[in-house]
Design an enzyme around this catalytic site. Structure first.
Site, mmCIF file in Angstrom:
data_model
loop_
_atom_site.group_PDB
_atom_site.id
_atom_site.type_symbol
_atom_site.label_atom_id
_atom_site.label_comp_id
_atom_site.label_asym_id
_atom_site.label_seq_id
_atom_site.Cartn_x
_atom_site.Cartn_y
_atom_site.Cartn_z
ATOM 1 N N TYR A 178 -65.113 -64.442 -105.492
ATOM 2 C CA TYR A 178 -64.043 -62.886 -104.995
ATOM 3 C C TYR A 178 -63.622 -63.075 -104.047
ATOM 4 O O TYR A 178 -62.624 -62.718 -103.425
ATOM 5 C CB TYR A 178 -64.039 -62.184 -106.406
ATOM 6 C CG TYR A 178 -62.932 -60.823 -105.736
ATOM 7 C CD1 TYR A 178 -62.232 -60.804 -107.229
ATOM 8 C CD2 TYR A 178 -63.058 -59.696 -105.181
ATOM 9 C CE1 TYR A 178 -61.187 -59.930 -107.106
ATOM 10 C CE2 TYR A 178 -62.527 -58.838 -105.256
ATOM 11 C CZ TYR A 178 -61.722 -58.544 -106.330
ATOM 12 O OH TYR A 178 -60.359 -57.686 -106.248
ATOM 13 N N GLU A 190 -67.688 -50.020 -107.793
ATOM 14 C CA GLU A 190 -68.004 -50.810 -108.354
ATOM 15 C C GLU A 190 -68.312 -51.693 -106.811
ATOM 16 O O GLU A 190 -69.297 -52.598 -106.154
ATOM 17 C CB GLU A 190 -67.098 -51.389 -108.709
ATOM 18 C CG GLU A 190 -67.176 -53.261 -109.305
ATOM 19 C CD GLU A 190 -66.077 -53.107 -109.793
ATOM 20 O OE1 GLU A 190 -66.366 -52.953 -110.772
ATOM 21 O OE2 GLU A 190 -66.022 -54.653 -110.522
ATOM 22 N N LEU A 198 -62.207 -59.503 -118.693
ATOM 23 C CA LEU A 198 -61.005 -58.261 -119.745
ATOM 24 C C LEU A 198 -61.416 -56.959 -118.598
ATOM 25 O O LEU A 198 -62.002 -56.032 -119.830
ATOM 26 C CB LEU A 198 -61.501 -58.416 -121.402
ATOM 27 C CG LEU A 198 -61.034 -60.293 -121.118
ATOM 28 C CD1 LEU A 198 -61.937 -60.024 -123.163
ATOM 29 C CD2 LEU A 198 -59.704 -60.317 -121.151
ATOM 30 N N ALA A 253 -65.850 -62.158 -118.565
ATOM 31 C CA ALA A 253 -64.821 -63.149 -119.720
ATOM 32 C C ALA A 253 -63.092 -62.727 -118.691
ATOM 33 O O ALA A 253 -62.102 -63.154 -119.176
ATOM 34 C CB ALA A 253 -64.749 -62.747 -120.610
ATOM 35 N N ASP A 283 -58.571 -53.554 -112.043
ATOM 36 C CA ASP A 283 -59.072 -52.360 -113.190
ATOM 37 C C ASP A 283 -59.287 -51.160 -113.738
ATOM 38 O O ASP A 283 -58.884 -50.576 -114.797
ATOM 39 C CB ASP A 283 -59.912 -53.613 -113.325
ATOM 40 C CG ASP A 283 -60.181 -55.033 -112.748
ATOM 41 O OD1 ASP A 283 -59.085 -55.843 -113.653
ATOM 42 O OD2 ASP A 283 -60.668 -55.568 -112.786
#
Ligand code: GLA
Length: 346
Positions: A219, A158, A123, A121, A170
């Site tokens: 992305y 990641e 977030l 989402a 993030d």
């Protein structure tokens, strides 16, 4: 490192219960991390730009302890979706590589995760998961790492284990910010400082209902475009291309020119937005949010019709400004209004 709020205590309790169900006894450590919403500065962290994210009240909690099976195990409330476990596993592997002397880290672990951050989402559910795993594993091993190192280690996890070439925004925000606090981060130097938000600024989140997976390729394709534009302009950090050189962008191939135009203007908007907040100019702050949305929609091609509709409706309804937030391709929009800070987002 729980934030201590009733909401995060409840989520930590859920993670502990999951661990107990999986292993049959209490976990040895539990920790949590909050999600984030980006106020302005999207798709420029990996171009050395400045960003202004803020931690939100929603949390992910991780309970950790010995594994009964002799290998790492993962349990979560996300039934039927195990892709998230690559993020958690990646953080454990990176911690072991970074701290090979720790016997506690070397032992097989069971990781149980509970969260009230919606996945996909915008977030930062993945960064919250990564940072919560790192905090829990480090607490279990009685090792402290500075937030900066936790952020960089989680970003690396990641990249290497989840296959998402994300920037640092993030993980940095999630590792450093307290809920309701905005952070101005220069992604080239990693200098960061808290930014106070005026009490009369209300930021609310509106869910487009469309869920993205950043691994789906859009992305990485945007990041590749930005790197190609930087290469053709012979600049290390595209966001920091001096204004006097902006006209050179027009000579790039059409798509790269649009990407580059977004990056340099978005970086400038972040500086302007911080200045507007500093002098309490909410009208200008709102305009900059809306300009950011238009740029992400028209030049960066990461918005969706649902997000565009939310932004248009908010502006028709008298909002100061509105924009999609995060990586795009779905997710959330933020709406800025004059009024008391909105519970849940501040
Ligand atoms: C995702 C990435 C971040 C950043 C945003 C877009 O959230 O994880 O690094 O690039 O998209 O601003």
């Amino acid at each position: 490192m729980a934030s201590g709020s009733a909401a995060s205590d409840a989520i930590e309790g859920r993670a502990q219960a999951l661990y107990r169900r999986a292993v049959g006894r209490a976990p040895s450590a539990v920790a949590s991390a909050s999600g984030r919403v980006n106020l302005i500065g999207d798709h420029i962290d990996y171009a050395g730009g400045a960003v202004l994210p803020m931690a939100i009240a929603a949390h992910t909690a991780v309970a950790i302890g010995p594994s009964a099976s002799g290998e790492d195990n993962f349990a979560s409330e996300w039934s039927g979706d195990s892709r998230w476990s690559r993020y958690a596993q990646g953080v454990l592997l990176e911690l072991r590589a970074r701290l090979p002397e720790s016997r506690a880290l070397a032992m097989p672990r069971t990781v149980a995760v509970a969260s009230d951050i919606p996945v996909g989402a915008g977030l930062s559910s993945s960064a919250a998961l990564e940072v919560a795993v790192a905090r829990a594993a480090l607490a279990d091993a009685a090792i402290e790492l500075p937030p900066r190192e936790i952020a960089l280690l989680c970003q690396r996890a990641e990249h290497l284990h989840a296959g998402v070439p994300c920037g640092i925004m993030d993980q940095w925000c999630v590792a450093h910010a307290r809920p309701g606090e905005a952070i101005l981060l220069d992604c080239a130097s990693l200098d960061s400082r808290p930014v106070a938000l005026p009490a009369e600024l209300a930021i609310s989140l509106v869910d487009s209902g469309v869920r993205h997976a950043l691994r789906d390729g859009g992305y990485a394709a945007r990041r590749a475009d930005v790197e190609e534009a930087a290469k053709q302009l012979r600049v290390a950090h595209l966001a920091q291309l001096p204004r006097a050189r902006w006209p050179e962008i027009d000579a790039l191939p059409e798509r790269l020119a649009r990407r580059a135009r977004h990056v340099v203007r978005e970086h400038a908007r972040v500086g302007e937005a911080v200045a507007a907040l500093g002098r309490g100019d909410l009208a200008r702050f709102g305009e900059l949010l809306s300009e950011s949305h238009a740029s992400l929609r028209d030049d960066f091609d990461v918005s969706t019709p649902e997000l565009d509709a939310i932004v248009a409706e908010a502006l028709r309804g008298g909002a100061l400004g509105a924009r999609m937030t995060g990586g795009g391709f779905g997710g959330m929009a933020i709406v800025a209004r004059r009024g008391p800070a909105t519970p849940g987002s501040r």
